[in-house]
Enzyme design. Structure first.
Site, PDB file in Angstrom:
ATOM      1  N   ASP A 381     -22.220  20.007 -35.720  1.00  0.00           N
ATOM      2  CA  ASP A 381     -22.197  21.191 -34.870  1.00  0.00           C
ATOM      3  C   ASP A 381     -21.612  20.759 -33.518  1.00  0.00           C
ATOM      4  O   ASP A 381     -21.603  19.568 -33.191  1.00  0.00           O
ATOM      5  CB  ASP A 381     -23.623  21.719 -34.694  1.00  0.00           C
ATOM      6  CG  ASP A 381     -23.719  22.772 -33.610  1.00  0.00           C
ATOM      7  OD1 ASP A 381     -22.961  23.753 -33.673  1.00  0.00           O
ATOM      8  OD2 ASP A 381     -24.537  22.596 -32.691  1.00  0.00           O
ATOM      9  N   ASP A 580     -28.478  21.084 -33.858  1.00  0.00           N
ATOM     10  CA  ASP A 580     -29.620  21.124 -32.944  1.00  0.00           C
ATOM     11  C   ASP A 580     -30.200  22.513 -32.763  1.00  0.00           C
ATOM     12  O   ASP A 580     -31.266  22.668 -32.194  1.00  0.00           O
ATOM     13  CB  ASP A 580     -29.211  20.593 -31.568  1.00  0.00           C
ATOM     14  CG  ASP A 580     -28.352  21.601 -30.810  1.00  0.00           C
ATOM     15  OD1 ASP A 580     -27.412  22.139 -31.425  1.00  0.00           O
ATOM     16  OD2 ASP A 580     -28.627  21.850 -29.628  1.00  0.00           O
ATOM     17  N   ASP A 584     -28.046  26.493 -36.688  1.00  0.00           N
ATOM     18  CA  ASP A 584     -27.695  25.410 -37.617  1.00  0.00           C
ATOM     19  C   ASP A 584     -28.696  25.290 -38.768  1.00  0.00           C
ATOM     20  O   ASP A 584     -28.440  24.559 -39.730  1.00  0.00           O
ATOM     21  CB  ASP A 584     -27.652  24.069 -36.874  1.00  0.00           C
ATOM     22  CG  ASP A 584     -26.643  24.059 -35.748  1.00  0.00           C
ATOM     23  OD1 ASP A 584     -25.543  24.599 -35.960  1.00  0.00           O
ATOM     24  OD2 ASP A 584     -26.949  23.526 -34.671  1.00  0.00           O
TER      25      ASP A 584
END
Length: 686
Positions: A381, A580, A584
């Site tokens: 990410d 995080d 996600d």
């Protein structure tokens, strides 16, 4: 009001409400059915914990008495062997009953597993020891009660850890549900009344005040505000919302009052879809098949066949006494007893995970170690993972006679009263440079555009293109620099003093330390690296270029992130997702291995199989290297566990191995396995 964690209904938190407390958190339920569904796994863990405690509480004294007490030892006139029988029997048929049940189910399925080997091996040790206790002289002296009790204890401990981890994983869905507000401000004929979120219908109008979470998905019909959508999109900068813009349930309204028309309610909202994706992914991930079980499926039938053949061979073919054949039979089963086999995996996992924890890498169980070992693709990410997740000043471009420090001083003074993340980034840059920041005489925020301030009699305008053009300033002289900054995905702020452009300031998210180094190391390990983000393509491409990542997938929703990971897996890739945020969570759950940054959200941390506590990207590489080292030790341990047993089984079958020596061999194999596992403490992660 509280939300029922099972069915999702809102219930009153009254003193008479149905409720249960798990790990310090109180949950409320609409019915006894939901309550029992919720607490059943907790009861299973409590039962398993009790069995484990009983096994060690009785097993440790059994071990001490067996090896330290003389043969004439008595306690309250109870002989040594009888005392050992009293201690071991509750463990064998109480705490260890689940292994008999598992072995029976395997037998009915015409298969053999670890439960089969545990049940047969511990039963043989217990039975032999019981005969020695109550019929002394019939068999060679020596008892193995300590082996049977501690084998059961250690394996129950492993199962307890596994259940605990699974229970914490299920908490992730409850934390997602808790983000949705319980109440909404429904507007009916201009009047506002508070209702439960579940009462909202498509087409209803509701008001959201500053500091409140938006109750459901909708379209803004009145007002202007900035909304923090990081939980869904990963964007670090709040998004401006005005009439016609879409908003999402669970996101945080920051500055203004919004009137919203509901477009999706209940299970159709974006947040509910994330909950569903996480639930489906966790349910669909089958546990990694244990190598010990695979080997046991072949090993158990062979061991039992050899033991029976030795009994019948000596008794019926060789004509030796039945007890001679039975002694050989028991010796074969004891030498095959899975003491070292039961320790082979947990010993390495305990040392490996302990080593990881010492270095800020929390690995949730052996299955995740095995998944990390096989990873060949790492998907990152962007916001908060590869980058800091907070805007920072990246470019300062003075124009005319002003220098960089002077430009930042003016900009920070104009932004001193601002609560916007970009304003805070500029003030922070001034602090880093140690420049003077003055108090403006006048200060005005222009929503979605910038700020206007008066400083020492000078009119300062700091904002985007639209704000500067509205003040009649010609941008043609700085258009090339503006275009360059914006093509890199940066927010370009223009500073004008009395309608004269004095400079430009570029603000964007920045790479975390070691990000590029980590990407290079992963590539050297033969691992494919992908950047996956909900951010715009320009920003994503610029950050990817800085990090050295060639593959970029941008502007994706949380559900699409999970689909991208699924697509990679469908191509035969073993995928680790590093993230995080709440956005996600579905991708973390559906990946072969989820790796969460420790500074991230609780839902990401709960969903992931590995947590990087120190928020250091180098630990992504460290986690994979540690898993490879640990899995290597597990395979070595299994080799030695089976080598000892396999080499000595023929010796026992031919009647050349006394059961006492079989017990010694068992102990040696366990010592070898433990010693080999402890060598992991020498492993260096970096």
């Amino acid at each position: 009001m509280a939300k029922d964690p099972v069915c999702g209904m809102f219930v009153e938190e009254g003193p008479d409400a149905l409720k249960a407390e798990v790990r310090g958190v109180t949950y409320y339920f609409c019915s006894d059915t939901c309550l029992q569904t919720f607490v059943a796994p907790a009861k299973e863990v409590r039962l398993l914990r009790a069995r484990t405690l009983i096994s060690f509480a009785l097993g440790v004294p059994t071990l001490l008495i067996t090896w330290l007490a003389a043969s004439s030892f008595t306690l309250y006139e109870i002989p040594k062997n009888l005392l050992l029988f009293i201690l071991a029997t509750p463990v064998q048929f109480g705490a260890g009953w689940m292994f008999y049940r598992g072995a029976w189910h395997a037998f009915r399925a015409r298969a053999a597993n670890m439960d089969t080997l545990i049940a047969i091996g511990t039963s043989a040790a217990w039975l032999y020891s019981t005969i020695v206790t109550f019929a002394p002289g019939v068999l060679p002296q020596g008892t193995y009660f300590d082996a049977s009790t501690l084998i059961i204890g250690f394996i129950l401990l492993g199962k307890l850890l596994e259940h605990t981890i699974r229970g914490r994983a299920s908490d992730s869905v409850r934390k997602l549900l808790s983000l949705k507000p319980a109440k909404a401000r429904l507007l009916v004929d201009g009047d506002e009344r508070e209702v439960g979120v579940e009462e909202l219908r498509v087409g209803d109008l509701f008001r959201v005040r500053p500091g409140e979470r938006i109750p459901t998905d909708g379209v803004v019909v009145e007002g202007f505000s900035t909304v923090d959508e990081k939980i869904l999109t990963g964007e670090s900068v709040p998004v401006e919302k005005e009439v016609g813009h879409e908003v999402f349930g669970g996101t945080f309204n920051q500055t203004g009052v919004l009137v919203v028309k509901a477009t999706k309610v209940g299970s159709d909202t974006a947040l509910s879809q994330i909950v569903r994706l996480v639930e489906e992914a966790q349910a669909s991930q089958a546990p990694v098949e244990r190598l010990a079980d695979r080997v046991s499926s072949y090993f158990v039938p062979i061991v039992v066949s050899v033991a029976l053949f030795s009994l019948l061979g000596w008794w019926l073919i060789a004509g030796r006494p039945f007890l001679f054949g039975f002694t050989a039979f028991v010796a074969v089963l004891i030498i095959a007893c899975p003491c070292a086999l039961g320790l082979a995996t947990p010993a390495a996992i305990v040392v490996g995970t302990g080593k990881g924890a010492q270095n800020g890498i929390l690995v949730k169980g052996g299955e995740n170690l095995e998944r990390a070992y096989r990873i060949d693709t790492v998907v990152f990410d962007k916001t908060g993972t590869l980058t800091t997740g907070e805007p920072a000043v990246t470019d300062v471009v003075p124009i005319g006679n002003i220098d960089e420090r002077g430009l930042i001083s003016l900009a920070a003074s104009a932004e001193k009263g601002s609560e916007h993340p970009i304003g805070r980034a500029i003030v922070k840059k001034a602090s880093e440079l140690g420049v003077k920041v003055e108090e403006p005489q006048e200060f005005e925020v222009v929503p979605g555009k910038g700020v206007v301030a008066t400083l020492s009699g000078r009119r300062i305008v700091l904002g985007n293109r639209r704000l500067i053009e509205e003040h009649g300033v010609d941008l043609r002289g700085v258009s090339d620099t503006l275009n360059k900054l914006e093509s890199q995905g940066k927010t370009a702020m223009i500073l004008c003093v009395d309608k004269t452009i004095d400079g430009l300031i570029g603000v964007s998210d920045t790479l975390k330390p070691y990000a590029r180094e980590v990407v290079e190391q992963l590539k050297k390990m033969g691992i494919r690296v992908v950047l996956l983000t909900g951010d715009n393509k320009a920003t994503a491409s610029f950050i990817a270029g800085q990090a050295g990542i060639e593959e970029v997938v941008a502007e994706v929703l949380p559900s699409q992130k999970a689909e991208v990971v699924r697509k990679l897996r469908s191509e035969g890739r073993r995928v680790a997702m590093v993230g995080d945020g709440i956005n996600d969570a579905p991708a973390l759950a559906v990946a072969d291995l989820g790796i969460a940054i420790g500074s991230g959200t609780d839902i990401a941390i709960e969903t992931a199989g590995v947590v990087l506590i120190k928020d250091d990207l180098r630990d992504v590489v460290g986690a994979i290297r540690l898993s490879r080292a640990t899995m290597g030790k597990i395979r070595q341990n299994l080799f030695w566990a089976f080598a000892y047993n396999t080499l000595l089984i023929p010796v026992a079958a031919f009647g050349l191995l006394n059961p006492i020596l079989a017990g010694v061999a068992m102990a040696l194999s366990s010592v070898t396995v433990l010693g080999n596992s402890l060598l992991l403490n020498r492993f260096v992660l970096r």
